[in-house]
Design a protein around this motif. Sequence first.
Motif, PDB file in Angstrom:
ATOM      1  N   LEU A 173      25.017 -28.568 -68.304  1.00  0.00           N
ATOM      2  CA  LEU A 173      24.687 -28.495 -66.833  1.00  0.00           C
ATOM      3  C   LEU A 173      24.608 -26.809 -66.796  1.00  0.00           C
ATOM      4  N   PRO A 174      23.540 -26.589 -65.918  1.00  0.00           N
ATOM      5  CA  PRO A 174      23.361 -25.134 -65.919  1.00  0.00           C
ATOM      6  C   PRO A 174      24.581 -24.086 -64.921  1.00  0.00           C
ATOM      7  N   LEU A 175      25.160 -23.106 -65.603  1.00  0.00           N
ATOM      8  CA  LEU A 175      26.032 -22.322 -64.992  1.00  0.00           C
ATOM      9  C   LEU A 175      25.421 -21.522 -63.662  1.00  0.00           C
ATOM     10  N   LYS A 176      24.082 -21.268 -63.700  1.00  0.00           N
ATOM     11  CA  LYS A 176      23.564 -20.469 -62.680  1.00  0.00           C
ATOM     12  C   LYS A 176      22.578 -21.651 -62.260  1.00  0.00           C
ATOM     13  N   THR A 177      22.496 -21.851 -61.046  1.00  0.00           N
ATOM     14  CA  THR A 177      21.556 -22.949 -60.418  1.00  0.00           C
ATOM     15  C   THR A 177      20.504 -22.080 -59.697  1.00  0.00           C
ATOM     16  N   ASN A 178      19.268 -22.993 -59.423  1.00  0.00           N
ATOM     17  CA  ASN A 178      18.379 -22.356 -58.389  1.00  0.00           C
ATOM     18  C   ASN A 178      19.019 -22.062 -57.057  1.00  0.00           C
ATOM     19  N   ALA A 179      19.777 -22.964 -56.663  1.00  0.00           N
ATOM     20  CA  ALA A 179      20.743 -22.793 -55.262  1.00  0.00           C
ATOM     21  C   ALA A 179      21.505 -21.426 -55.235  1.00  0.00           C
ATOM     22  N   SER A 180      22.207 -21.366 -56.595  1.00  0.00           N
ATOM     23  CA  SER A 180      23.152 -20.297 -56.401  1.00  0.00           C
ATOM     24  C   SER A 180      22.197 -18.910 -56.655  1.00  0.00           C
ATOM     25  N   HIS A 181      21.034 -18.949 -57.351  1.00  0.00           N
ATOM     26  CA  HIS A 181      20.219 -17.678 -57.306  1.00  0.00           C
ATOM     27  C   HIS A 181      19.674 -17.534 -55.781  1.00  0.00           C
ATOM     28  N   ASN A 182      19.383 -18.594 -55.003  1.00  0.00           N
ATOM     29  CA  ASN A 182      18.786 -18.254 -53.928  1.00  0.00           C
ATOM     30  C   ASN A 182      19.575 -17.800 -52.783  1.00  0.00           C
ATOM     31  N   ARG A 183      21.139 -18.367 -52.849  1.00  0.00           N
ATOM     32  CA  ARG A 183      21.881 -17.804 -52.248  1.00  0.00           C
ATOM     33  C   ARG A 183      22.263 -15.904 -52.265  1.00  0.00           C
ATOM     34  N   GLU A 184      21.994 -15.645 -53.628  1.00  0.00           N
ATOM     35  CA  GLU A 184      22.178 -14.371 -54.178  1.00  0.00           C
ATOM     36  C   GLU A 184      21.033 -13.498 -53.344  1.00  0.00           C
TER      37      GLU A 184
END
Length: 82
Positions: free
Chosen positions: A3-14
């Motif tokens: 599983l990815p450690l950094k997801t698109n969702a976490s990138h979008n929140r940043e």
Amino acid sequence: MNLPLKTNASHNREQAMRLFEAGYTPQEIAANFPLVFTVSSDGLLGQKYNKILADGRKETVISVSSAAVEKLIRSRLGSTID
């Protein structure tokens, strides 16, 4: 399971946090990225998700472009930022 450690969702929140810090409102962020963000009736910014990872994290296939966010920040703050 990989599983990815950094997801698109976490990138979008940043990226949303970068915009908040530059003075953008939830309404402005959602208006600039309507496929990714929405604003609730009480004015809170929310992210739209379209899948759930095996570990239960919510995810989206859409990633907000860092370059697009940078362009918005520069337009708001001028070109004096590093």
